[in-house]
Design a protein around this motif. Structure first.
Motif, PDB file in Angstrom:
ATOM      1  N   GLU A 137       0.701  -1.329   0.047  1.00 36.58           N
ATOM      2  CA  GLU A 137       0.023  -0.048  -0.119  1.00 36.58           C
ATOM      3  C   GLU A 137       0.866   1.372   0.009  1.00 36.58           C
ATOM      4  O   GLU A 137       0.679   2.215  -0.569  1.00 36.58           O
ATOM      5  N   ILE A 138       1.943   1.196   0.664  1.00 34.70           N
ATOM      6  CA  ILE A 138       2.803   2.326   0.816  1.00 34.70           C
ATOM      7  C   ILE A 138       3.408   2.713  -0.723  1.00 34.70           C
ATOM      8  O   ILE A 138       3.554   3.716  -1.292  1.00 34.70           O
ATOM      9  N   SER A 139       3.737   1.617  -1.132  1.00 33.70           N
ATOM     10  CA  SER A 139       4.439   1.649  -2.523  1.00 33.70           C
ATOM     11  C   SER A 139       3.347   2.186  -3.633  1.00 33.70           C
ATOM     12  O   SER A 139       3.727   2.969  -4.476  1.00 33.70           O
ATOM     13  N   PRO A 154       1.409  11.896  -0.021  1.00 33.07           N
ATOM     14  CA  PRO A 154       0.446  10.705  -0.783  1.00 33.07           C
ATOM     15  C   PRO A 154      -0.570  10.032   0.179  1.00 33.07           C
ATOM     16  O   PRO A 154      -1.424   9.278  -0.306  1.00 33.07           O
ATOM     17  N   LEU A 155      -0.460  10.303   1.337  1.00 36.11           N
ATOM     18  CA  LEU A 155      -1.563   9.687   2.520  1.00 36.11           C
ATOM     19  C   LEU A 155      -2.632  10.720   2.565  1.00 36.11           C
ATOM     20  O   LEU A 155      -2.674  11.615   3.088  1.00 36.11           O
ATOM     21  N   PRO A 156      -3.796  10.103   2.087  1.00 38.66           N
ATOM     22  CA  PRO A 156      -5.144  10.997   2.317  1.00 38.66           C
ATOM     23  C   PRO A 156      -5.593  10.743   3.927  1.00 38.66           C
ATOM     24  O   PRO A 156      -5.318   9.928   4.432  1.00 38.66           O
ATOM     25  N   ARG A 157      -6.098  11.954   4.198  1.00 38.26           N
ATOM     26  CA  ARG A 157      -6.918  11.930   5.466  1.00 38.26           C
ATOM     27  C   ARG A 157      -8.010  13.179   5.481  1.00 38.26           C
ATOM     28  O   ARG A 157      -7.974  13.904   4.430  1.00 38.26           O
ATOM     29  N   ARG A 158      -8.685  13.295   6.640  1.00 35.40           N
ATOM     30  CA  ARG A 158      -9.890  13.887   6.474  1.00 35.40           C
ATOM     31  C   ARG A 158      -9.865  15.375   6.341  1.00 35.40           C
ATOM     32  O   ARG A 158     -10.162  16.234   5.295  1.00 35.40           O
ATOM     33  N   ASP A 159      -8.618  16.037   6.933  1.00 36.13           N
ATOM     34  CA  ASP A 159      -8.351  17.568   6.569  1.00 36.13           C
ATOM     35  C   ASP A 159      -7.062  17.545   7.141  1.00 36.13           C
ATOM     36  O   ASP A 159      -6.287  16.956   8.232  1.00 36.13           O
ATOM     37  N   ALA A 169       9.119  15.995   6.577  1.00 33.23           N
ATOM     38  CA  ALA A 169       9.730  15.459   5.316  1.00 33.23           C
ATOM     39  C   ALA A 169       9.228  16.323   4.094  1.00 33.23           C
ATOM     40  O   ALA A 169       9.958  16.781   3.205  1.00 33.23           O
ATOM     41  N   PHE A 170       7.967  16.059   3.928  1.00 34.54           N
ATOM     42  CA  PHE A 170       7.423  17.046   2.785  1.00 34.54           C
ATOM     43  C   PHE A 170       7.162  18.341   2.886  1.00 34.54           C
ATOM     44  O   PHE A 170       6.861  18.875   1.939  1.00 34.54           O
ATOM     45  N   TRP A 172      10.526   8.770   0.702  1.00 32.46           N
ATOM     46  CA  TRP A 172       9.123   9.046  -0.098  1.00 32.46           C
ATOM     47  C   TRP A 172       9.128  10.191  -0.807  1.00 32.46           C
ATOM     48  O   TRP A 172       8.535  10.268  -1.992  1.00 32.46           O
ATOM     49  N   VAL A 173       9.789  11.300  -0.217  1.00 32.70           N
ATOM     50  CA  VAL A 173       9.850  12.569  -0.710  1.00 32.70           C
ATOM     51  C   VAL A 173      10.442  12.626  -2.073  1.00 32.70           C
ATOM     52  O   VAL A 173      10.081  12.970  -3.210  1.00 32.70           O
ATOM     53  N   ASN A 174      11.547  11.688  -2.018  1.00 28.07           N
ATOM     54  CA  ASN A 174      12.351  11.694  -3.382  1.00 28.07           C
ATOM     55  C   ASN A 174      11.714  11.029  -4.369  1.00 28.07           C
ATOM     56  O   ASN A 174      11.771  11.266  -5.604  1.00 28.07           O
TER      57      ASN A 174
END
Length: 412
Positions: free
Chosen positions: A142-144, A279-284, A303-304, A317-319
């Motif tokens: 899932e992370i990939s 990349p990770l969705p969340r409510r807000d 990091a982001f 992940w950022v790269n």
């Protein structure tokens, strides 16, 4: 006197004094909702506290006050479709950046008259949430997938791409959204950056259908991106017409575009796309109840924001995201890339994608908002613009209108 305070249905009308207090408290109510407190129960508990705080609400129930706040919120951002004469003083009031206090003697319809307009499209109550739906570990697969997901839209044919901070959840749980992103959206091999290898980037294209009538979320970002696209596409009306408060005809077109799946889709005409940096969705973004148990939210966000330091475990992940964005934005000739929110981080991101990029600061005259415009086109075709977040309290309706005028005047 008591009879004069009631309408024909016997409901007690909202008085000028009550509405003055409501508008005084409205901004805090909106912030409360944006913090993740979106269930009806939480909003009514909030309303109950206000009833205890203000004796003027002594005749109101928490349910009635909550409905009235929701109603005023919609009227205040001009997303209420009824043309009641008594509402004119309230319509669009948040779009004018005032102090949220009404000083005119205007009474609003009772909750029973507009209850059908207030279909609740928020998430279910916290007490009804299933733990595995809202708090869970992400698998390596899932992370990939999430770090490989580019966004929504027909990227090879996109005219204007919007770059946001992160994906939301709509009206669904994090688990449902993860399943969509990591499974359903990966099925179409034609939407891979490299055919046969989703790990190098993949996207999904919304299916445009004029006969479709899905629920239109109460999302300023969706409403304003729809206005941008329609205003750019319209060669007859002025840009001002698409951002005029109280124009029910234009607002109907905006809602129709959203309800029919026209944003980020295969719609004929100018095509739009949406990319999200994180990349990770969340409510807000203000929701501190981070859904993913095996992700350190603090390190992840640092990091982001390019503030994580050399040892941050999410730098990888950022790269990867930088590489994927660089590939898709350089391969497909997208005339406009509009970035909203986290301006400092986005300008750093653009430097990583295009080391040669330089920006001019442009102040929009009427709204006094600053936008950052690439001095030259990058990837031989793309104008990049970064600005505040796209909602009514940041870039705003007027700033968004001026942004569209700037695009049309200088590049179209």
């Amino acid at each position: 006197m008591e009879n004069q305070m009631r309408n024909k249905k016997g409901n007690i009308k909202w008085t000028t004094a009550e509405n003055t207090v409501c508008f005084y408290e409205l901004k805090d109510y909106i912030n409360f909702i944006n913090s993740g407190s979106k269930s009806i129960r939480k909003r009514e508990n909030y309303a109950a506290e206000l009833i205890n705080q203000y004796p003027i609400f002594s005749l109101r129930t928490p349910s009635a006050l909550r409905q009235h706040f929701d109603y005023l919120n919609r009227v205040s951002i001009d997303e209420f479709s009824k043309d009641a004469k008594e509402d004119e003083v309230f319509r669009g009031i948040l779009l004018m950046n005032n102090s949220y206090v009404c000083s005119q003697g205007v009474e609003t319809p009772e909750p029973e008259e507009y209850e059908e307009e207030l279909v609740d499209d928020f998430d279910i109550d916290d007490d009804d949430k299933q733990t595995d739906e809202y708090h869970f570990n992400l698998s390596d697969e899932e992370i990939s997938s999430l770090t490989s997901f580019i966004g929504h839209g027909d990227f090879p044919k996109t005219f204007i791409a919007f770059l946001g901070n992160e994906g939301g959840l709509g009206n669904s749980s994090p688990r449902y959204n993860i399943d969509l992103l990591c499974n359903e959206f990966k099925k179409n091999n034609t939407n891979y950056f490299n055919e046969g290898n989703w790990k190098l980037g993949y996207w999904t294209v919304n299916n445009y259908d004029l006969n479709k009538r899905s629920i239109v979320p109460n999302s300023p970002f969706l409403y304003l991106t729809a206005r941008i696209l329609l205003a750019l596409e319209d060669q007859e009306s002025s840009v001002d017409d698409w951002f005029k408060k109280g124009d029910s005809k234009k607002l109907g077109k905006v809602k129709e575009l959203i309800a029919s799946g026209g944003l980020y889709s295969n719609k004929p005409g100018l095509k739009s796309a949406l990319l999200d940096w994180r990349p990770l969705p969340r409510r807000d973004e203000k929701n501190y109840d981070f859904p993913y148990l095996n992700v350190d939210s603090n390190l992840y966000l640092k990091a982001f924001n390019f503030e994580g330091g050399a040892e941050n475990p999410y730098n990888e992940w950022v790269n990867k995201r930088v590489s994927i964005f660089k590939n898709v934005l350089n391969k497909y000739h997208i005339p406009f890339l509009l970035s909203f929110g986290a301006v400092k981080s986005k300008l750093t991101l653009f430097k990583k994608i295009w080391p040669e990029i330089e920006f001019n600061e442009v102040t929009l005259e009427e709204s006094n908002k600053t936008i950052y415009v690439s001095k030259e086109k990058v990837s031989s075709n793309t104008i990049v613009i970064a600005t505040e977040f796209l909602d009514y309290q940041n870039l705003g309706l007027i700033g968004t209108m001026e942004l569209v005028k700037f695009l049309k005047k200088n590049y179209m």
